[in-house]
Design a protein around this motif. Sequence first.
Motif: not given
Ligand code: ASP
Length: 421
Positions: A41-44, A47-49, A136-138, A74-76, A150-156
């Motif tokens: 999961v990503s942050a809610m 949250t990251t922004d 994710g992301f960490q 955020g992800e925690c 990197g932003r969006g990294g939970s996919d990875t």
């Molecule tokens: N929370 C992170 C972001 O907003 C990672 C992700 O959502 O994939 O970039």
Amino acid sequence: MRKVIVQKFGGTSVADTEKIKNVAKTVIREKNNGNDVVVVVSAMGHTTDHLVKMAHDINPNPSSREMDMLLSTGECVSIALLTMAIQAQGHKAVSFNASQIGILTENVHSKARIVDIKTEKLKKNLDEGNIIVVAGFQGVTEDGEITTLGRGGSDTSAVALAAALNAERCDIYTDVEGVYTTDPRVVPNASRLDIVSYEEMLELAHAGANVLHPRSVETAKQYSVPLRVRSSFKLDNMGTLIVGVEQMEINKPVTGVAADSSQVRIVVCEVPDTPGEAATLFTCLAKENVSVDMIIQSYARKESKTNDIAFTVTKEDLPKTLEVLEVVKKKLNAGDIKIDEDISKVSIIGAGMIDRPGIASTMFQTLADAGINIKMISTSEIKISCLINKEDDTKAVKALHDVFQLGCDEVAEVKGTLPDV
Ligand code: ASP
Ligand code: ADP
Ligand code: MG
């Protein structure tokens, strides 16, 4: 033997407690199919922004180590809440952050690459009947330092876990119903693609289609992980399947259009026209971990024996790039450095453009007809990118989407909202 399915839910899908309870249902549904389930999961919500904004309110140039410490929190929050939601619905579940599992990355902050994932703990917990929920992301370095991908990294994170666990497939649940011919927020009648090749998806993601983190596609391709992008709100829709190009029937020259306004253009003027100058410049940038995207070296001026080198980097890397350039400029005995921040890169992507002449000229003519000036051009076998003024990017995407006949009669549904920070 039970199959492992990896599911990933993005920020919109876990934006509030009701949505988290719904995600728990989706996860349990997969578990009830008789599969082992690992959820990333990503942050809610945004949250990251918000965390990024808080950091910059306090320090305009925060250290990347502390940014990773902050953003990884955020992800925690979401892993613990989702695990509680699954437990509340009567299933065994356990959450782990990257350090607890051993999602090992290189020793780089803010855009680390995953180098290894320890699977012992995951396998043991799956064998005990648990649904596993992973942040994710960490990642974590060998020395125990927290990193982010990197932003969006939970996919990875999700795809890398799927590869490490030899998963049956990796499902990326998001706020649209799959991968579209372009961002459906920009062109509402964009068409959903049933199937797209890893190669095209990689180019689309690099070109700014942020529905998938580029490295997730790279990893999926490398380990042949079957990847699907689908809606977390319309569970019966099958979304978009991402597969090897050999499994595809290609009938259109262009598959998709993307725009990326996260870059800046830098011109180093009057670089002496002698061997090794470009090598010095880009080696110094690479040493500082700055990735360069488009590069143009102008035709050498005969009188001064110099040329100009223009290139693009991400806005995030601009401060570091300027620091490097201050030093390199003296080394090279170069002239002024010019920066253009109001730019956007528009790209057309398609495996069908190979050996089909006229695609580039159609793109350039379409931009010209729309009164859009092209500042730089770069191409790959299956992509053509043009750098243009940022104010023109929506117009450019719409015109290119039209000319290559990518639209359909339906309007795409988009659930998430854009960040308000
Ligand atoms: N929370 C992170 C972001 O907003 C990672 C992700 O959502 O994939 O970039
Ligand atoms: P998540 O939080 O689930 O990771 P993202 O915001 O990262 O979601 O990615 C989904 C968004 O990607 C969509 O809402 C859409 O606006 C955007 N997007 C950009 N290009 C495309 C595309 N070609 N197809 C689908 N979505 C796209
Ligand atoms: Mg995302």
